[in-house]
Design a protein around this motif. Structure first.
Motif, PDB file in Angstrom:
ATOM      1  N   CYS A  13       0.831  -1.206   0.000  1.00 48.01           N
ATOM      2  CA  CYS A  13       0.000   0.000   0.000  1.00 48.01           C
ATOM      3  C   CYS A  13       0.861   1.249   0.000  1.00 48.01           C
ATOM      4  CB  CYS A  13      -0.912   0.013   1.228  1.00 48.01           C
ATOM      5  SG  CYS A  13      -2.054  -1.386   1.318  1.00 48.01           S
ATOM      6  N   GLN A  14       0.285   2.303  -0.534  1.00 47.68           N
ATOM      7  CA  GLN A  14       0.949   3.599  -0.529  1.00 47.68           C
ATOM      8  C   GLN A  14       0.761   4.281   0.823  1.00 47.68           C
ATOM      9  OE1 GLN A  14       2.783   4.954  -3.108  1.00 47.68           O
ATOM     10  NE2 GLN A  14       2.531   2.974  -4.138  1.00 47.68           N
ATOM     11  N   ARG A  15       1.750   5.006   1.253  1.00 51.43           N
ATOM     12  CA  ARG A  15       1.614   5.738   2.513  1.00 51.43           C
ATOM     13  C   ARG A  15       0.470   6.739   2.407  1.00 51.43           C
ATOM     14  NH1 ARG A  15       6.820   8.537   4.159  1.00 51.43           N
ATOM     15  NH2 ARG A  15       7.836   6.768   3.150  1.00 51.43           N
ATOM     16  N   GLY A  16      -0.207   6.933   3.517  1.00 52.10           N
ATOM     17  CA  GLY A  16      -1.332   7.854   3.560  1.00 52.10           C
ATOM     18  C   GLY A  16      -2.675   7.204   3.250  1.00 52.10           C
ATOM     19  N   THR A  17      -2.658   5.999   2.719  1.00 44.71           N
ATOM     20  CA  THR A  17      -3.904   5.299   2.413  1.00 44.71           C
ATOM     21  C   THR A  17      -4.310   4.414   3.586  1.00 44.71           C
ATOM     22  OG1 THR A  17      -2.782   3.436   1.368  1.00 44.71           O
ATOM     23  CG2 THR A  17      -3.345   5.311  -0.040  1.00 44.71           C
ATOM     24  N   SER A  18      -5.445   3.753   3.448  1.00 48.08           N
ATOM     25  CA  SER A  18      -5.959   2.868   4.495  1.00 48.08           C
ATOM     26  C   SER A  18      -6.213   1.486   3.914  1.00 48.08           C
ATOM     27  CB  SER A  18      -7.250   3.424   5.092  1.00 48.08           C
ATOM     28  OG  SER A  18      -7.032   4.675   5.716  1.00 48.08           O
ATOM     29  N   LEU A  19      -6.113   0.482   4.750  1.00 46.73           N
ATOM     30  CA  LEU A  19      -6.381  -0.897   4.357  1.00 46.73           C
ATOM     31  C   LEU A  19      -7.292  -1.536   5.396  1.00 46.73           C
ATOM     32  CD1 LEU A  19      -5.730  -3.376   2.500  1.00 46.73           C
ATOM     33  CD2 LEU A  19      -3.991  -3.972   4.206  1.00 46.73           C
ATOM     34  N   THR A  20      -8.315  -2.209   4.923  1.00 39.08           N
ATOM     35  CA  THR A  20      -9.206  -2.939   5.825  1.00 39.08           C
ATOM     36  C   THR A  20      -8.962  -4.430   5.684  1.00 39.08           C
ATOM     37  OG1 THR A  20     -10.911  -1.224   5.825  1.00 39.08           O
ATOM     38  CG2 THR A  20     -11.602  -3.457   6.398  1.00 39.08           C
ATOM     39  N   ILE A  21      -8.704  -5.075   6.800  1.00 39.84           N
ATOM     40  CA  ILE A  21      -8.429  -6.502   6.857  1.00 39.84           C
ATOM     41  C   ILE A  21      -9.670  -7.202   7.405  1.00 39.84           C
ATOM     42  CG2 ILE A  21      -6.948  -8.289   7.828  1.00 39.84           C
ATOM     43  CD1 ILE A  21      -4.840  -6.014   8.235  1.00 39.84           C
ATOM     44  N   GLN A  22     -10.057  -8.277   6.751  1.00 38.24           N
ATOM     45  CA  GLN A  22     -11.247  -8.998   7.160  1.00 38.24           C
ATOM     46  C   GLN A  22     -10.863 -10.304   7.852  1.00 38.24           C
ATOM     47  OE1 GLN A  22     -13.769  -9.647   3.778  1.00 38.24           O
ATOM     48  NE2 GLN A  22     -13.893  -7.478   3.253  1.00 38.24           N
ATOM     49  N   CYS A  23     -11.658 -10.683   8.835  1.00 39.78           N
ATOM     50  CA  CYS A  23     -11.435 -11.923   9.566  1.00 39.78           C
ATOM     51  C   CYS A  23     -12.762 -12.653   9.716  1.00 39.78           C
ATOM     52  CB  CYS A  23     -10.840 -11.626  10.933  1.00 39.78           C
ATOM     53  SG  CYS A  23     -10.557 -13.077  11.964  1.00 39.78           S
ATOM     54  N   GLN A  24     -12.809 -13.871   9.192  1.00 41.87           N
ATOM     55  CA  GLN A  24     -14.025 -14.680   9.234  1.00 41.87           C
ATOM     56  C   GLN A  24     -13.731 -15.961  10.002  1.00 41.87           C
ATOM     57  OE1 GLN A  24     -17.210 -14.047   7.440  1.00 41.87           O
ATOM     58  NE2 GLN A  24     -17.807 -15.616   8.911  1.00 41.87           N
ATOM     59  N   LEU A  73     -21.096 -12.408  15.329  1.00 38.84           N
ATOM     60  CA  LEU A  73     -20.264 -13.292  16.135  1.00 38.84           C
ATOM     61  C   LEU A  73     -19.246 -14.090  15.328  1.00 38.84           C
ATOM     62  CD1 LEU A  73     -22.952 -14.613  18.644  1.00 38.84           C
ATOM     63  CD2 LEU A  73     -21.070 -13.055  19.141  1.00 38.84           C
ATOM     64  N   THR A  74     -19.214 -13.915  14.015  1.00 38.13           N
ATOM     65  CA  THR A  74     -18.271 -14.671  13.203  1.00 38.13           C
ATOM     66  C   THR A  74     -17.356 -13.791  12.361  1.00 38.13           C
ATOM     67  OG1 THR A  74     -19.812 -14.857  11.330  1.00 38.13           O
ATOM     68  CG2 THR A  74     -19.901 -16.594  13.022  1.00 38.13           C
ATOM     69  N   PHE A  75     -17.436 -12.497  12.495  1.00 41.03           N
ATOM     70  CA  PHE A  75     -16.734 -11.612  11.569  1.00 41.03           C
ATOM     71  C   PHE A  75     -16.224 -10.360  12.275  1.00 41.03           C
ATOM     72  CE2 PHE A  75     -15.683 -10.413   7.308  1.00 41.03           C
ATOM     73  CZ  PHE A  75     -15.856  -9.043   7.214  1.00 41.03           C
ATOM     74  N   SER A  76     -15.052  -9.899  11.821  1.00 38.74           N
ATOM     75  CA  SER A  76     -14.503  -8.645  12.317  1.00 38.74           C
ATOM     76  C   SER A  76     -13.603  -8.045  11.241  1.00 38.74           C
ATOM     77  CB  SER A  76     -13.688  -8.875  13.586  1.00 38.74           C
ATOM     78  OG  SER A  76     -13.102  -7.659  14.063  1.00 38.74           O
ATOM     79  N   THR A  77     -13.460  -6.750  11.295  1.00 36.71           N
ATOM     80  CA  THR A  77     -12.502  -6.077  10.419  1.00 36.71           C
ATOM     81  C   THR A  77     -11.602  -5.162  11.241  1.00 36.71           C
ATOM     82  OG1 THR A  77     -13.868  -4.130   9.920  1.00 36.71           O
ATOM     83  CG2 THR A  77     -14.144  -6.061   8.493  1.00 36.71           C
ATOM     84  N   LEU A  78     -10.382  -5.043  10.777  1.00 35.16           N
ATOM     85  CA  LEU A  78      -9.406  -4.094  11.329  1.00 35.16           C
ATOM     86  C   LEU A  78      -8.961  -3.201  10.190  1.00 35.16           C
ATOM     87  CD1 LEU A  78      -7.292  -3.211  13.591  1.00 35.16           C
ATOM     88  CD2 LEU A  78      -5.742  -4.795  12.443  1.00 35.16           C
ATOM     89  N   THR A  79      -9.047  -1.898  10.375  1.00 35.15           N
ATOM     90  CA  THR A  79      -8.557  -0.962   9.383  1.00 35.15           C
ATOM     91  C   THR A  79      -7.274  -0.321   9.891  1.00 35.15           C
ATOM     92  OG1 THR A  79     -10.786  -0.509   8.548  1.00 35.15           O
ATOM     93  CG2 THR A  79      -9.093   1.127   8.063  1.00 35.15           C
ATOM     94  N   VAL A  80      -6.274  -0.286   9.045  1.00 32.84           N
ATOM     95  CA  VAL A  80      -5.049   0.434   9.342  1.00 32.84           C
ATOM     96  C   VAL A  80      -5.135   1.742   8.559  1.00 32.84           C
ATOM     97  CG1 VAL A  80      -2.540   0.355   9.410  1.00 32.84           C
ATOM     98  CG2 VAL A  80      -3.850  -1.770   9.527  1.00 32.84           C
ATOM     99  N   SER A  81      -5.263   2.846   9.269  1.00 30.99           N
ATOM    100  CA  SER A  81      -5.568   4.126   8.640  1.00 30.99           C
ATOM    101  C   SER A  81      -4.317   4.972   8.451  1.00 30.99           C
ATOM    102  CB  SER A  81      -6.566   4.905   9.510  1.00 30.99           C
ATOM    103  OG  SER A  81      -7.740   4.168   9.728  1.00 30.99           O
TER     104      SER A  81
END
Lengths: 116, 113
Positions: A13-24, A73-81
């Motif tokens: 990823c480019q600096r300054g952008t955000s990424l959302t990670i999914q967990c199932q 109860l089965t899903f979460s996301t983490l965003t790195v901003s």
């Protein structure tokens, strides 16, 4: 045991952008945990995500930088901003280990993030 | 606050020799103790755990660990090392009144052929 799927497995990823990670997870769990593993380092807990409430962040981690969602109860996301090269790490989703449980933690394969 | 220490960054063992990877911990209440292994470019794999009962616990791939309450230790052992055991090993701890699992810094194990 639990089977945990994380997406994406890796990203650049480019600096300054955000990424959302999914967990199932393949089963319903009360607590989900997000860890960061910087290159050559140990796992550091970022936050604990409970369904139906706001995530609890560890010292040094804040919601503005690492917003977390837990819609069911089965899903979460983490965003790195607003990413910087210092955010380059492996991010791991985990379940298990809650206070009422004496089971081990199970981990996804992780998301390898490189910020350029 | 709970913590876990792995005093060795790296352990080198000749193939066929016994190996020990050290771990000490600090928790409030009774500890739940774990060992995990991480192979290159792979996720963490659970090896074994101590919750209660027999102080010597056996796990995957022939590994075992001994819980020593007086020394607050949980060293990982294997009687005869294999080259394929070369990996990064993490000790982890959780207090029985805590939600989260805390990891040690990791010990890189090199098994020399």
């Amino acid at each position: 045991s639990a089977v945990i799927s994380q997406k994406p497995s890796r990203d650049i990823c480019q600096r300054g952008t955000s990424l959302t990670i999914q967990c199932q997870v393949d089963s319903q769990v009360t607590m989900m945990f997000w860890y960061r593993q910087q290159p050559g380092q140990s796992l550091t807990l970022i936050a604990t995500a409970n369904q139906g409430s706001e995530a609890t962040y560890e010292s040094g981690f804040v919601i503005d930088k690492f917003p977390i969602s837990r819609p069911n109860l089965t899903f979460s996301t983490l965003t790195v901003s607003n990413m910087s090269p210092e955010d380059s790490s492996i991010y791991l989703c985990s379940v298990g280990g809650g206070w009422a449980m004496n089971t081990e933690a199970f981990f996804g394969q992780g998301t390898r993030l490189t910020v350029v | 606050a709970q913590s876990v220490a792995q005093p060795e960054d790296q352990v080198n063992v000749a193939e066929g020799n016994p190996l020990t990877v050290k771990c000490t911990y600090s928790v409030s209440g009774n500890p739940y103790l774990f060992w995990y292994v991480q192979y290159p470019n792979r996720g963490l794999q659970f090896l074994l755990k101590y919750i209660t009962g027999d102080n010597l616990v056996k796990g995957s791939y022939g590994f075992e660990a001994e819980f020593n309450k007086s020394q607050t230790s949980f060293h990982l052992k294997k009687p005869s090392a294999l080259v394929s055991d070369s990996a990064l090993y993490f000790c982890a701890v959780k207090g029985n009144r805590d939600d989260k699992i805390i990891f040690g810094k990791g010990t890189r194990l090199h098994i020399l052929p």
